[in-house]
Design an enzyme around this catalytic site. Structure first.
Site, PDB file in Angstrom:
ATOM      1  N   PHE A   1      -8.072   6.163  -4.252  1.00  0.00           N
ATOM      2  CA  PHE A   1      -7.558   4.836  -3.963  1.00  0.00           C
ATOM      3  C   PHE A   1      -8.683   3.822  -3.938  1.00  0.00           C
ATOM      4  O   PHE A   1      -9.814   4.143  -3.586  1.00  0.00           O
ATOM      5  CB  PHE A   1      -6.878   4.799  -2.600  1.00  0.00           C
ATOM      6  CG  PHE A   1      -5.584   5.527  -2.569  1.00  0.00           C
ATOM      7  CD1 PHE A   1      -4.548   5.156  -3.420  1.00  0.00           C
ATOM      8  CD2 PHE A   1      -5.389   6.572  -1.691  1.00  0.00           C
ATOM      9  CE1 PHE A   1      -3.346   5.815  -3.375  1.00  0.00           C
ATOM     10  CE2 PHE A   1      -4.191   7.235  -1.653  1.00  0.00           C
ATOM     11  CZ  PHE A   1      -3.160   6.860  -2.488  1.00  0.00           C
TER      12      PHE A   1
ATOM     13  N   ILE B   1       1.243   7.054   0.534  1.00  0.00           N
ATOM     14  CA  ILE B   1       0.675   5.973   1.330  1.00  0.00           C
ATOM     15  C   ILE B   1      -0.816   5.849   1.029  1.00  0.00           C
ATOM     16  O   ILE B   1      -1.529   6.841   1.010  1.00  0.00           O
ATOM     17  CB  ILE B   1       0.838   6.246   2.846  1.00  0.00           C
ATOM     18  CG1 ILE B   1       2.298   6.554   3.168  1.00  0.00           C
ATOM     19  CG2 ILE B   1       0.347   5.071   3.676  1.00  0.00           C
ATOM     20  CD1 ILE B   1       2.481   7.209   4.515  1.00  0.00           C
ATOM     21  N   CYS B   2      -1.236   4.614   0.810  1.00  0.00           N
ATOM     22  CA  CYS B   2      -2.646   4.364   0.547  1.00  0.00           C
ATOM     23  C   CYS B   2      -3.272   3.860   1.837  1.00  0.00           C
ATOM     24  O   CYS B   2      -3.165   2.694   2.178  1.00  0.00           O
ATOM     25  CB  CYS B   2      -2.727   3.322  -0.571  1.00  0.00           C
ATOM     26  SG  CYS B   2      -4.372   2.785  -0.935  1.00  0.00           S
ATOM     27  N   LEU B   3      -3.854   4.793   2.600  1.00  0.00           N
ATOM     28  CA  LEU B   3      -4.420   4.416   3.895  1.00  0.00           C
ATOM     29  C   LEU B   3      -5.727   5.181   4.060  1.00  0.00           C
ATOM     30  O   LEU B   3      -5.732   6.403   4.008  1.00  0.00           O
ATOM     31  CB  LEU B   3      -3.429   4.780   5.010  1.00  0.00           C
ATOM     32  CG  LEU B   3      -3.830   4.487   6.447  1.00  0.00           C
ATOM     33  CD1 LEU B   3      -3.965   3.000   6.693  1.00  0.00           C
ATOM     34  CD2 LEU B   3      -2.805   5.068   7.418  1.00  0.00           C
TER      35      LEU B   3
ATOM     36  N   HIS C   1       0.809  -1.215   0.000  1.00  0.00           N
ATOM     37  CA  HIS C   1       0.000   0.000   0.000  1.00  0.00           C
ATOM     38  C   HIS C   1       0.844   1.268   0.000  1.00  0.00           C
ATOM     39  O   HIS C   1       0.327   2.358   0.229  1.00  0.00           O
ATOM     40  CB  HIS C   1      -0.948   0.029   1.203  1.00  0.00           C
ATOM     41  CG  HIS C   1      -2.138  -0.878   1.036  1.00  0.00           C
ATOM     42  ND1 HIS C   1      -3.050  -1.099   2.024  1.00  0.00           N
ATOM     43  CD2 HIS C   1      -2.553  -1.636  -0.015  1.00  0.00           C
ATOM     44  CE1 HIS C   1      -3.971  -1.953   1.621  1.00  0.00           C
ATOM     45  NE2 HIS C   1      -3.677  -2.288   0.382  1.00  0.00           N
TER      46      HIS C   1
END
Lengths: 151, 283
Positions: free
Chosen positions: A144, A90-92, A83
């Protein structure tokens, strides 16, 4: 708004105590902070590594989420994670659609720390090359797909 | 030119930072039409920039007389009164402005809430100064009494000496020194007692967590409670709900109509501020 006051309080709390593995690298103003995090267990992917997070706050913080990315600085690298793109984005969900103003710098650091701790895959997100070449720096511009809840 | 055209001209000068010309245009507009309250609030804003606070208040009063719900009129009157160090009056206007801002869903609600706090802080400082002056005058009075008492004793000693100059070989000077020393000890003791009577000044200055809004990290002035029982300051949670209709803690759906005032907590916050506004506002 109350961004400065709130960040001032967060900073004085952070100076008092921080959870293990999280430390403050620089916070000289109320628009940009840098935090160092490391994974404390024996996860071989991240053993003995320190990573640096860059926090960018807008005047609407904490109503609006901060922009949080990993950066290469002082010999720190971008951690390997399905991620985390190789340019540090950052893919959060916590930092996007699921941001809540009761979150803070410390809780974001802890979430990212545990996101690393629990990861076992030594890989980048699918389409990392294209994504990085497209030059997106701001996670805010990306939609995302939070499809994989196992990591 | 019509009043509306003059107002537009005034707005243009205002945007360019030419306060004096803007003030002139608004005044001309008011001369033509003295029933439009926005002309008065606009001129009040210009006069705020020109630091003419008395005039700001007059314009705000005119605006409020024309329209009781003129939030900006109440808001600017409060700001001007703070500048003139009249916090009690400022607080009255600030409260009304705050209620109007909430009722009108104004984006300035947070700013208005800050003016409420500012007025409270100023009023607290005034009261605190009076209190310290009063305390000190009491302390000074008592010290004066001790001093006069010791001087009277010394005078008596000297008179005895005059009346019977040959009454043995009393060491007058050392007796006087003892009286003076006694007085000094008594005065020190007095100061100690006064200091001990005011432990407030030695208490750590911290706002308890339960009085703090967990989004803005400031003491709450108008707490509202959500469905899950968590309280936030009204203007702050409204800021959040404008962006996302969710409960900040549980992420369940939440809208402004779900909020209820938390009156008991409001009382506690108000009492805390009453006693500690001088530092708690900035805490």
């Amino acid at each position: 708004m109350f961004a400065q006051k709130r960040l001032g309080k967060e900073l004085s709390n952070i100076h008092k105590s921080l959870p293990p593995g999280i430390s403050i690298a620089s916070a000289s103003d109320f628009s940009n902070w840098k935090m160092d995090i490391q994974v404390l267990d024996t996860n071989p992917l991240y053993a003995d590594q320190i990573y640096r997070l860059n926090f960018k706050f807008s005047g609407s913080y904490p109503i609006e989420a901060p922009e949080v990315t990993f950066i290469k600085e002082d010999g720190r690298d971008i951690p390997m994670h399905p991620h985390i793109y190789s340019n540090g984005v950052i893919c959060l969900d916590l930092l996007g659609t699921n941001w809540s103003p009761v979150q803070n710098v410390e809780s974001v650091c802890m979430s990212i720390q545990s996101m690393l701790t629990s990861n076992t895959k030594n890989e980048r997100p699918p389409g990392d090359d294209t994504f990085v070449r497209s030059g997106y720096r701001s996670p805010r511009n990306i939609n995302f797909v939070y499809d994989d809840n196992t990591v | 030119m019509s009043a509306e055209e003059l107002k537009q001209a005034g707005n243009k000068f205002f945007q360019n930072g030419d306060w004096l010309s803007a003030d002139k245009k608004y005044s001309q507009a008011i001369a033509i039409d003295s029933t439009n309250y926005t002309l008065f609030t606009n001129r009040a804003l210009v006069r705020m920039k020109l630091l003419r606070y008395e005039d700001v208040i007059n314009d705000c009063m005119s605006a409020i007389n024309l329209n009781r719900d003129a939030m900006k009129g109440h808001y600017m009157a409060a700001q001007a009164l703070i500048q003139l160090s009249r916090p009690s009056e400022a607080l009255g206007f600030a409260y009304t402005a705050y209620q109007l801002a909430i009722a009108q869903h104004s984006k300035s609600a947070t700013d208005v809430a800050n003016v409420v706090l500012e007025a409270k802080k100023q009023r607290w400082k005034k009261l605190e100064r009076n209190r310290i002056d009063k305390d000190n005058s009491m302390l000074n009075q008592m010290k004066e009494l001790v001093k006069r008492d010791s001087e009277r004793k010394i005078l008596d000693l000297r008179e005895q000496q005059w009346d019977s100059p040959n009454a043995g070989d009393r060491d007058l000077e050392s007796e006087i020194a003892v009286i003076r020393e006694d007085a000094r000890v008594q005065m020190d003791e007095l100061e100690n007692v006064f200091a001990r009577a005011d432990p407030q000044r030695y208490k750590p200055r911290e706002v308890p967590d339960y009085l703090m809004d967990s989004i803005s990290f400031s003491i709450m002035t108008d707490p509202v409670v959500t469905k899950n029982g968590h309280s936030y300051d009204r203007s702050v949670i409204m800021d959040h709900l404008r962006r996302s209709n969710t409960d900040p803690l549980t992420r369940e759906p939440l809208s402004v109509s779900d909020l209820r005032p938390n009156l008991a907590l409001k009382q506690v916050c108000a009492e805390f501020l009453e006693e500690n506004a001088g530092w708690a506002v900035d805490y």
